[in-house]
Design a protein around this motif. Structure first.
Motif, short mmCIF file in Angstrom:
data_model
loop_
_atom_site.label_atom_id
_atom_site.label_comp_id
_atom_site.label_asym_id
_atom_site.label_seq_id
_atom_site.Cartn_x
_atom_site.Cartn_y
_atom_site.Cartn_z
N TYR A 97 42.58 38.16 41.37
CA TYR A 97 41.51 38.94 41.96
C TYR A 97 40.65 39.62 40.88
CZ TYR A 97 43.69 38.43 46.56
OH TYR A 97 44.19 37.91 47.73
N LEU A 98 41.03 39.46 39.62
CA LEU A 98 40.35 40.11 38.51
C LEU A 98 39.52 39.11 37.72
CD1 LEU A 98 43.35 42.24 37.15
CD2 LEU A 98 41.74 42.83 38.98
N THR A 99 38.56 39.63 36.97
CA THR A 99 37.85 38.77 36.03
C THR A 99 38.82 38.32 34.94
OG1 THR A 99 37.19 40.61 34.61
CG2 THR A 99 35.71 40.05 36.44
N PRO A 100 38.53 37.22 34.23
CA PRO A 100 39.45 36.78 33.17
C PRO A 100 39.73 37.86 32.13
CG PRO A 100 37.90 35.04 33.69
CD PRO A 100 37.46 36.24 34.46
N ALA A 101 38.70 38.60 31.73
CA ALA A 101 38.90 39.66 30.73
C ALA A 101 39.79 40.77 31.28
CB ALA A 101 37.56 40.22 30.27
N ALA A 102 39.54 41.18 32.53
CA ALA A 102 40.35 42.24 33.14
C ALA A 102 41.78 41.78 33.35
CB ALA A 102 39.73 42.69 34.46
N ALA A 103 41.96 40.51 33.77
CA ALA A 103 43.31 39.99 33.99
C ALA A 103 44.12 39.98 32.70
CB ALA A 103 43.23 38.58 34.58
N LYS A 104 43.45 39.71 31.59
CA LYS A 104 44.14 39.65 30.30
C LYS A 104 44.52 41.04 29.80
CE LYS A 104 43.63 37.80 25.61
NZ LYS A 104 42.73 37.07 24.68
N SER A 105 43.67 42.04 30.04
CA SER A 105 43.92 43.38 29.49
C SER A 105 44.72 44.27 30.43
CB SER A 105 42.58 44.06 29.18
OG SER A 105 41.81 44.22 30.37
N TRP A 106 44.82 43.91 31.70
CA TRP A 106 45.51 44.76 32.68
C TRP A 106 46.99 44.83 32.35
CZ3 TRP A 106 47.80 43.26 37.92
CH2 TRP A 106 48.06 44.41 38.68
N LYS A 107 47.53 46.06 32.29
CA LYS A 107 48.94 46.27 31.97
C LYS A 107 49.59 47.04 33.13
CE LYS A 107 48.18 46.30 26.98
NZ LYS A 107 48.66 44.91 26.84
N PRO A 108 49.99 46.33 34.17
CA PRO A 108 50.52 47.02 35.35
C PRO A 108 51.81 47.78 35.10
CG PRO A 108 50.84 44.64 35.52
CD PRO A 108 49.95 44.88 34.34
N SER A 109 52.58 47.40 34.07
CA SER A 109 53.85 48.08 33.82
C SER A 109 53.68 49.34 32.97
CB SER A 109 54.82 47.13 33.13
OG SER A 109 55.17 46.07 33.99
N SER A 110 52.45 49.66 32.56
CA SER A 110 52.26 50.83 31.72
C SER A 110 52.51 52.13 32.47
CB SER A 110 50.84 50.83 31.14
OG SER A 110 49.87 50.89 32.19
N ALA A 111 52.25 52.15 33.77
CA ALA A 111 52.46 53.33 34.59
C ALA A 111 52.37 52.93 36.05
CB ALA A 111 51.43 54.42 34.27
N VAL A 112 52.95 53.76 36.91
CA VAL A 112 52.88 53.53 38.36
C VAL A 112 52.42 54.83 39.00
CG1 VAL A 112 54.13 52.90 40.45
CG2 VAL A 112 54.79 51.88 38.26
#
Length: 626
Positions: A97-112
Motif C-alpha cells: 500500500y506504500l510507494t516503493p521508497a516508503a516501503a523500503k524505509s518503513w520500520k514497523p518494528s521500531s515502535a508500536v
C-alpha cells in the motif's frame, strides 16, 4: 466527497463488515467463496465478523490482502491500516500500500502505538487537490511500545494524529508516501499479536524482572520465533525505565550468532544459545550469571520444562561450550526470595501472630501462635500493623495508636527495643504498614498532614533517612510495598478523597551506577491504570502485582496486574467479600503459596486451584515476609 468526513472507525463492525465477509462453512460447502475488498482474513478457525471490543483469538493468524486495482484513496488508507495487523512475513502486504521508497524505509518494528479503540480517518485534501489527497487518522492513545520492547502507558495528552499523504504511481495507482513511523494497533489487535514476557537483570546480587512485549509468532522483520525474540531483547539490555538501577552480565555488544532465527529445547530440556565473539574470554562466574539471566527469561515462555541453559561461543562457523547452569544452580545465583515458613497477621487481641504454611490442613486455626521474642512478653505489646523480614528473624511493628515504629527480634528474648525516630504523634494513625526489601532495608511512610513523607531505615537498624519521591506532587502515600529485589517500590497515592491510584517507582541507591546522592524514588508510573480506585495491593511472583480495587462505576475486584500497567494477568474469584485494606501474596514462585486477605469473616486463604476459606476468625493486616 473531497474533504468530507468519512465514518470509518477502524475495527468497528461497520468497517470490518465491509472488508471481511461473514460466512459459514456448512452454507458454502459446495460453493466457492468470493471475498472482495478484504484487507485481511484468518487462515484458520471459524470465519466471522470481528469487532474491536470483541477482539480476535490470539491463535488465529491474520494475513493481509493486497490493494485492489484502481483502489480509491479511502480504500488504500483502510487497507493499509488493516494490513498493519497481519502476520505477513515482513508485513509484505502492508508495504504494497506504500510507494516503493516508503516501503523500503518503513520500520514497523521500531515502535508500536497502542490505541484504546480504533482509528478514525478523514480526508484533509481530495484527489483533485494539486498536492494530492491527504488523510488524517486519529485515535485515543493508550500506550507505546518502544525500541526496547517496553510498554509505556500514556500519561499525558492522549490524542493520536497522523497525516497520510497519497500519490499516484506511473500506473495511476494510489499509494501512501508518508506512513506512520511504526505500527499503529488497537488494544485488541495488540493483545492478539504481542505477548508479555519478563527479561531478568541483576540489581546487586538479586534478579529483577523487566517486563517487555514480543510477537506471539515469528517477527515479520527479524524472522525470529518468540523465544529468539526474547533472548535478543535480553541481550540488547534493560528497558530505559529500569536501566538506571540494574545491570546485565552480558558484555556490551553481545548478540546471537549471525543467522540464528530459532531456539528450542533438546530432549534433555536444555536450551543451547550460540553467541557472537564478544563472549570469547568471559570468566566462568560471569558466564554463569549470564546463563542465569537467560534461564529465568526463557523458562516462562513455554509449558515445556527447562532444566538447563548452555551458552555457546561462536568462531569460524564453529561453536563450543562456554558454560551452563541448571535450574537449581541458577536459583542460587539469582538470590531469589527465601521460601516463607509462616504467614503473619494481627489477631483480635492486637498481637502479632503467625500460622504455619500448611495448605493441606483443614484445621488452620489450631496452628496460630504468637510470634516469639519481646512481642510475646507480658504485658503483650499491641500492634496495628507489621512487616516481617525475608529471613523471618525480625519484625517491624507499628504501635496500636499508629504513631510508633519498632524493629523487634523474632529469635531469642530481651526487652522491647527503643522506638525508631519516625512519626510525631497526633490523634490519627499516621504511619503506614512497613515493608522490608531483600537487602534488609525497612520502608515506611508517614501520613501526618503536617509532616508527610517516605522513610527508609538502612538495614532495619540504621538512622532513618527521608526519601525523596520525584513526582509525588504533595499527594499523600496511603500505603506502600517494597519489591523483594529492592529496585522498585509500589506506592498507593491519594488522588482525592474518593480515589487512590497505584504507582510504581524506581529505587535509586547511592551505589547504583556510581551515584553518590541519597536514596530516592524516581519516575513514578501508573501500575493499574484500568482502576479508578485501588484499595489494597501486594507484590506477587514474576514481578507482578496483586491489586484490589474498582474500575469507574464497577464493583470491587482482585486482579494480578503486570507491573508495567499494560494488562490484567488474571482475576481472583470472590473478591467482593474482601476487606478494602489488606491482601498479600508471596513473591516466591517455586512453591506457590495461598493468597491471604482480610475479610468480614476473618483471615482467609485462597490456595492455588482452590476456593477461599477462612483460616482464622477475626484478625487484620495479613502479611507474608517482605
Amino acid at each position: 466527497m473531497d474533504g468530507e468526513p468519512v465514518d470509518a472507525r477502524w475495527g468497528s463492525a461497520r468497517v470490518r463488515g465491509r472488508r471481511l465477509r461473514t460466512v459459514r462453512a456448512h452454507a458454502f460447502a459446495a460453493a466457492g467463496l468470493l471475498l472482495a475488498g478484504c484487507a485481511s482474513m484468518p487462515d484458520s478457525g471459524e470465519i466471522r465478523a470481528v469487532q474491536a471490543s470483541q477482539g480476535v483469538d490470539s491463535q488465529v493468524r491474520v494475513f493481509g490482502v493486497p490493494p485492489a486495482d484502481k483502489a480509491t484513496p479511502a480504500e488504500i488508507v483502510d487497507g493499509f491500516l488493516e494490513a498493519m495487523t497481519s502476520d505477513d512475513p515482513q508485513l509484505e502486504t502492508a508495504r504494497k500500500y506504500l510507494t516503493p521508497a516508503a516501503a523500503k524505509s518503513w520500520k514497523p518494528s521500531s515502535a508500536v502505538t497502542v490505541l484504546s479503540s480504533g482509528l478514525s480517518r478523514v480526508a484533509v485534501r481530495g484527489e483533485k487537490d494539486p498536492e494530492g489527497p491527504r488523510w488524517k487518522v486519529t485515535g485515543k492513545k493508550l500506550a507505546t511500545v518502544d525500541e526496547h520492547s517496553a510498554y509505556q502507558p500514556q500519561t499525558g495528552a492522549r490524542e493520536y494524529e497522523e497525516q497520510l499523504q497519497l500519490v499516484q504511481d506511473e500506473d495511476k495507482q494510489w499509494r501512501i508516501s508518508t506512513p506512520p513511523s511504526g505500527l499503529v494497533l488497537s488494544e485488541s489487535d495488540f493483545q492478539r499479536i504481542y505477548m508479555p514476557v519478563n527479561k531478568y537483570y541483576f540489581a546487586g546480587g538479586t534478579l529483577v524482572a523487566d517486563p517487555v512485549y514480543v510477537r506471539q509468532r515469528t517477527d515479520p522483520d527479524s524472522r525470529m520465533d518468540p523465544t529468539t525474540q526474547t533472548v535478543q531483547s535480553l541481550l540488547a539490555g534493560p528497558s530505559r525505565w529500569l536501566a538506571p538501577v540494574v545491570e546485565s552480565s552480558f558484555p556490551t555488544g553481545t548478540e546471537l550468532r549471525t543467522g540464528t532465527k530459532s531456539l528450542s529445547y533438546d530432549g534433555q530440556n536444555t536450551l543451547r544459545v550460540p553467541l557472537n565473539d564478544k563472549v570469547g574470554n568471559i570468566a566462568q562466574p560471569q558466564c554463569k550469571k549470564m546463563a542465569t539471566q537467560l534461564l529465568y527469561t526463557v523458562k516462562d515462555l513455554t509449558g515445556s520444562r527447562l532444566d538447563q541453559v548452555e551458552l555457546l561461543r561462536s568462531s569460524d562457523d564453529k561453536t563450543s561450550s562456554l558454560c551452563s547452569v541448571t535450574s537449581v544452580s541458577a536459583d542460587a545465583i539469582a538470590n531469589r526470595p527465601k521460601i516463607p515458613e509462616f504467614q503473619y497477621f494481627v489477631d483480635n487481641e492486637k498481637r502479632l501472630v503467625r500460622m504455619k504454611l500448611d495448605v493441606s490442613s483443614e484445621d488452620q486455626q489450631t496452628r496460630t501462635e504468637p510470634v516469639p521474642g519481646p512481642l510475646a512478653t507480658v504485658p503483650v505489646f499491641k500492634v496495628s500493623s507489621a512487616a516481617v523480614s525475608h529471613d523471618e528473624r525480625r519484625a517491624a511493628v507499628v504501635s496500636e495508636d499508629g504513631h510508633g515504629l519498632y524493629v523487634v527480634s523474632l529469635v531469642g528474648g530481651g526487652p522491647m527495643p527503643a522506638q525508631v525516630p519516625i512519626g510525631r504523634g497526633g490523634k490519627a494513625e499516621t504511619l503506614t504498614a512497613p515493608s522490608w526489601d531483600a537487602s534488609g532495608d525497612l520502608w515506611v511512610a508517614d501520613r501526618d498532614p503536617q509532616h508527610p513523607g517516605l522513610w527508609r531505615v538502612p538495614g532495619g537498624t540504621g538512622t532513618p533517612e527521608r526519601v525523596q519521591v520525584a513526582g509525588l506532587d504533595n499527594r499523600r502515600i496511603v500505603s506502600l510495598k517494597a519489591s523483594a529485589d529492592g529496585a522498585r517500590i509500589a506506592l498507593l497515592l491519594e488522588q482525592d478523597a474518593n480515589s487512590r491510584i497505584l504507582y510504581i517507582g524506581r529505587v535509586e541507591r547511592p551505589d547504583a551506577k556510581g551515584d553518590v546522592s541519597a536514596v530516592s524514588v524516581r519516575e513514578l508510573r501508573p501500575a493499574a491504570p484500568q482502576m479508578a480506585d485501588v484499595t489494597a495491593m501486594s507484590w506477587a511472583p514474576r514481578g507482578r502485582l496483586l491489586v484490589v480495587g474498582r474500575e469507574k462505576g464497577g464493583v470491587q475486584q482482585a486482579r494480578y496486574m503486570l507491573a508495567d500497567g499494560s494488562m490484567v494477568a488474571a482475576s481472583l474469584p470472590g473478591a467482593t467479600g474482601l476487606s478494602e485494606v489488606a491482601v498479600a501474596a508471596a513473591e516466591d514462585e517455586s512453591k506457590p503459596k495461598p493468597v491471604v486477605a482480610y475479610s468480614e469473616d476473618g483471615i482467609v486463604w485462597l490456595p492455588p486451584g482452590a476456593q477461599w476459606r477462612t483460616v482464622a476468625a477475626g484478625g487484620r493486616s495479613p502479611v507474608y515476609p517482605g
